[in-house]
Design an enzyme around this catalytic site. Sequence first.
Site, mmCIF file in Angstrom:
data_model
loop_
_atom_site.group_PDB
_atom_site.id
_atom_site.type_symbol
_atom_site.label_atom_id
_atom_site.label_comp_id
_atom_site.label_asym_id
_atom_site.label_seq_id
_atom_site.Cartn_x
_atom_site.Cartn_y
_atom_site.Cartn_z
ATOM 1 N N THR A 190 68.097 48.025 35.882
ATOM 2 C CA THR A 190 68.305 46.588 35.966
ATOM 3 C C THR A 190 69.218 46.078 34.849
ATOM 4 O OG1 THR A 190 67.143 44.489 35.639
ATOM 5 C CG2 THR A 190 66.108 46.396 34.694
ATOM 6 N N ASP A 191 69.863 44.943 35.092
ATOM 7 C CA ASP A 191 70.675 44.323 34.032
ATOM 8 C C ASP A 191 69.791 43.717 32.933
ATOM 9 O OD1 ASP A 191 69.648 42.134 35.437
ATOM 10 O OD2 ASP A 191 71.580 41.106 35.663
ATOM 11 N N GLU A 192 68.472 43.598 33.206
ATOM 12 C CA GLU A 192 67.599 42.937 32.226
ATOM 13 C C GLU A 192 67.468 43.740 30.936
ATOM 14 O OE1 GLU A 192 64.122 41.053 33.952
ATOM 15 O OE2 GLU A 192 65.111 40.902 35.894
ATOM 16 N N LYS A 245 61.983 49.476 31.433
ATOM 17 C CA LYS A 245 63.173 49.989 32.141
ATOM 18 C C LYS A 245 64.185 50.532 31.131
ATOM 19 C CE LYS A 245 63.999 49.941 36.014
ATOM 20 N NZ LYS A 245 63.693 50.838 37.163
ATOM 21 N N TYR A 262 58.627 44.314 31.053
ATOM 22 C CA TYR A 262 59.322 44.960 32.177
ATOM 23 C C TYR A 262 60.655 45.544 31.714
ATOM 24 C CZ TYR A 262 62.484 45.264 36.214
ATOM 25 O OH TYR A 262 63.427 45.693 37.127
HETATM 26 P P1 NAD Z 1 59.461 46.576 44.419
HETATM 27 O O1 NAD Z 1 58.424 46.130 43.442
HETATM 28 O O2 NAD Z 1 59.704 45.792 45.648
HETATM 29 O O3 NAD Z 1 59.118 48.071 44.909
HETATM 30 C C1 NAD Z 1 58.684 49.064 44.035
HETATM 31 C C2 NAD Z 1 58.125 50.221 44.870
HETATM 32 O O4 NAD Z 1 57.678 51.245 43.957
HETATM 33 C C3 NAD Z 1 56.913 49.831 45.723
HETATM 34 O O5 NAD Z 1 57.047 50.348 47.026
HETATM 35 C C4 NAD Z 1 55.734 50.471 45.001
HETATM 36 O O6 NAD Z 1 54.660 50.837 45.867
HETATM 37 C C5 NAD Z 1 56.393 51.700 44.376
HETATM 38 N N1 NAD Z 1 55.659 52.166 43.195
HETATM 39 C C6 NAD Z 1 55.199 51.429 42.153
HETATM 40 N N2 NAD Z 1 54.541 52.210 41.273
HETATM 41 C C7 NAD Z 1 54.602 53.481 41.765
HETATM 42 C C8 NAD Z 1 54.109 54.738 41.309
HETATM 43 N N3 NAD Z 1 53.406 54.835 40.165
HETATM 44 N N4 NAD Z 1 54.366 55.848 42.041
HETATM 45 C C9 NAD Z 1 55.069 55.751 43.206
HETATM 46 N N5 NAD Z 1 55.533 54.579 43.698
HETATM 47 C C10 NAD Z 1 55.301 53.459 42.989
HETATM 48 O O7 NAD Z 1 60.777 46.761 43.565
HETATM 49 P P2 NAD Z 1 62.293 46.485 43.966
HETATM 50 O O8 NAD Z 1 62.594 45.067 43.719
HETATM 51 O O9 NAD Z 1 62.581 47.094 45.278
HETATM 52 O O10 NAD Z 1 63.032 47.321 42.823
HETATM 53 C C11 NAD Z 1 63.309 48.707 43.001
HETATM 54 C C12 NAD Z 1 63.976 49.245 41.754
HETATM 55 O O11 NAD Z 1 65.175 48.531 41.499
HETATM 56 C C13 NAD Z 1 63.113 49.111 40.490
HETATM 57 O O12 NAD Z 1 63.289 50.281 39.720
HETATM 58 C C14 NAD Z 1 63.698 47.900 39.781
HETATM 59 O O13 NAD Z 1 63.526 48.006 38.392
HETATM 60 C C15 NAD Z 1 65.145 47.985 40.182
HETATM 61 N N6 NAD Z 1 65.876 46.698 40.253
HETATM 62 C C16 NAD Z 1 65.355 45.650 40.963
HETATM 63 C C17 NAD Z 1 66.085 44.461 41.046
HETATM 64 C C18 NAD Z 1 65.579 43.297 41.850
HETATM 65 O O14 NAD Z 1 66.191 42.234 41.802
HETATM 66 N N7 NAD Z 1 64.540 43.418 42.627
HETATM 67 C C19 NAD Z 1 67.317 44.336 40.384
HETATM 68 C C20 NAD Z 1 67.808 45.453 39.670
HETATM 69 C C21 NAD Z 1 67.076 46.627 39.614
HETATM 70 P P1 TYD Z 2 62.249 36.435 39.401
HETATM 71 O O1 TYD Z 2 62.525 36.367 40.865
HETATM 72 O O2 TYD Z 2 60.857 36.688 38.947
HETATM 73 O O3 TYD Z 2 63.272 37.508 38.799
HETATM 74 P P2 TYD Z 2 63.585 37.879 37.234
HETATM 75 O O4 TYD Z 2 62.556 37.279 36.380
HETATM 76 O O5 TYD Z 2 63.508 39.367 37.257
HETATM 77 O O6 TYD Z 2 64.954 37.358 36.981
HETATM 78 O O7 TYD Z 2 62.722 35.060 38.747
HETATM 79 C C1 TYD Z 2 64.045 34.582 38.874
HETATM 80 C C2 TYD Z 2 64.165 33.336 38.031
HETATM 81 O O8 TYD Z 2 63.334 32.318 38.599
HETATM 82 C C3 TYD Z 2 63.683 33.521 36.608
HETATM 83 O O9 TYD Z 2 64.511 32.752 35.729
HETATM 84 C C4 TYD Z 2 62.278 32.955 36.610
HETATM 85 C C5 TYD Z 2 62.365 31.855 37.654
HETATM 86 N N1 TYD Z 2 61.104 31.591 38.406
HETATM 87 C C6 TYD Z 2 60.585 30.300 38.476
HETATM 88 O O10 TYD Z 2 61.147 29.336 37.919
HETATM 89 N N2 TYD Z 2 59.434 30.101 39.177
HETATM 90 C C7 TYD Z 2 58.778 31.126 39.799
HETATM 91 O O11 TYD Z 2 57.703 30.891 40.426
HETATM 92 C C8 TYD Z 2 59.334 32.447 39.740
HETATM 93 C C9 TYD Z 2 58.652 33.616 40.407
HETATM 94 C C10 TYD Z 2 60.511 32.626 39.022
#
Ligand code: NAD
Ligand code: TYD
Length: 352
Positions: free
Chosen positions: A132-134, A162, A158
């Site tokens: 992630t970019d975070e 990562k 988180y």
């Molecule tokens: P998500 O939370 O929707 O899915 C995570 C999946 O991992 C789930 O299916 C869960 O059951 C599985 N999981 C969790 N713990 C586990 C374990 N111990 N063993 C096996 N499986 C397990 O997440 P997402 O949003 O699809 O993100 C996927 C990846 O991409 C993550 O690594 C996240 O850090 C990264 N990412 C997400 C975003 C975003 O905006 N969602 C952006 C950049 C990077």
């Molecule tokens: P989120 O979807 O949780 O992603 P991330 O924290 O990984 O960026 O949140 C996106 C943005 O929205 C973040 O600045 C937090 C804000 N947010 C709210 O203001 N209210 C909410 O209920 C949630 C879930 C997020």
Amino acid sequence: MQRTILVTGGAGFIGSHLVRLLVNKYPDYRIINLDKLTYAGNLTNLKDVESRPNYEFVKADIVDAAAILQLFKDKGIDGVIHLAAESHVDRSITNPTEFVFTNVIGTVNLLNAARACWNDAFSGKRFYHVSTDEVYGALAPTDSMFTESTRYDPHSPYSASKASSDHFVRAYFDTFGLPTVISNCSNNYGAYQFPEKLIPLFINNIRNNKPLPVYGRGENVRDWLWVEDHARAIDLIFHKGKNGDTYNIGGHNEWKNIDLIRLMCRIMDAKLGRPAGMSEGLITYVKDRAGHDLRYAIDSSKLQRDLGWTPSLQFEEGIEKTIDWYLANPDWLEQVTSGAYQQYYEQQYKGR
Ligand code: NAD
Ligand code: TYD
């Protein structure tokens, strides 16, 4: 089958889009989806590909080192695309330890299993870590975007977990020569996202006339990318990226939360036949998230230049498409919010 690819976290939001893409695009690959099925794992996301001959699901926990090693031994894995993670910042504030187990120890277990089974014969092998970019921390409004050389500066449990996993992946490349690649992506949006994250939560709340909890003053900025563009980027980097490299992925698409929320309210008022301005009345300012990063913005020019990737969707089109998907799939939202989706594995997979 030409290659066996292990996708971890394939029942999650991004993972399910990636699994669908790979299963459809590469009939000669065997795609193994390994997932623990936490609250975030939803196998109904993959109903359309679950019967394909090149798809297999394995329920396992990446924290269980012995089970992961055995899986590598049994399945003859050539490539790993690792997405399994605890992914929600708010949950990491209430329970940081779970994030260390899955995101750090789980990643190291996968690295160890790959190393043990590939036994230094790395030709044709690849370990791809999705991050992630975070990890880069927070930008001030006038700072330039994150590049691949921006110093890591995570603030939430988180992003700290990562960042730690990214460091381990790089360390295994530097120390053992494991063929690794990493990408760091900005916030994703699209179909099948668990409604605890901003966009699906607010779509669901607007739909149900429930309050929209905006953290702080809604001034935080996120850089949004359509999830299918992320999945395409992962496919490209997995096949064409350079070992030891990092690629940033993002949409050059920064939105202040409050502007994005107002846009969603406007689009949904029109789609739901409500008077203009009605859903904005649901906006409720609540206590800010602890350690809330002000701004993320990612420079993905390396990926565009080196591998020719560009996002396919403009945000205005993508957000409308996304809202349409949630409105057209109330059953999915209701099954997720009621917890019914968690019975799907028992009903459809157990004993197969
Ligand atoms: P998500 O939370 O929707 O899915 C995570 C999946 O991992 C789930 O299916 C869960 O059951 C599985 N999981 C969790 N713990 C586990 C374990 N111990 N063993 C096996 N499986 C397990 O997440 P997402 O949003 O699809 O993100 C996927 C990846 O991409 C993550 O690594 C996240 O850090 C990264 N990412 C997400 C975003 C975003 O905006 N969602 C952006 C950049 C990077
Ligand atoms: P989120 O979807 O949780 O992603 P991330 O924290 O990984 O960026 O949140 C996106 C943005 O929205 C973040 O600045 C937090 C804000 N947010 C709210 O203001 N209210 C909410 O209920 C949630 C879930 C997020």
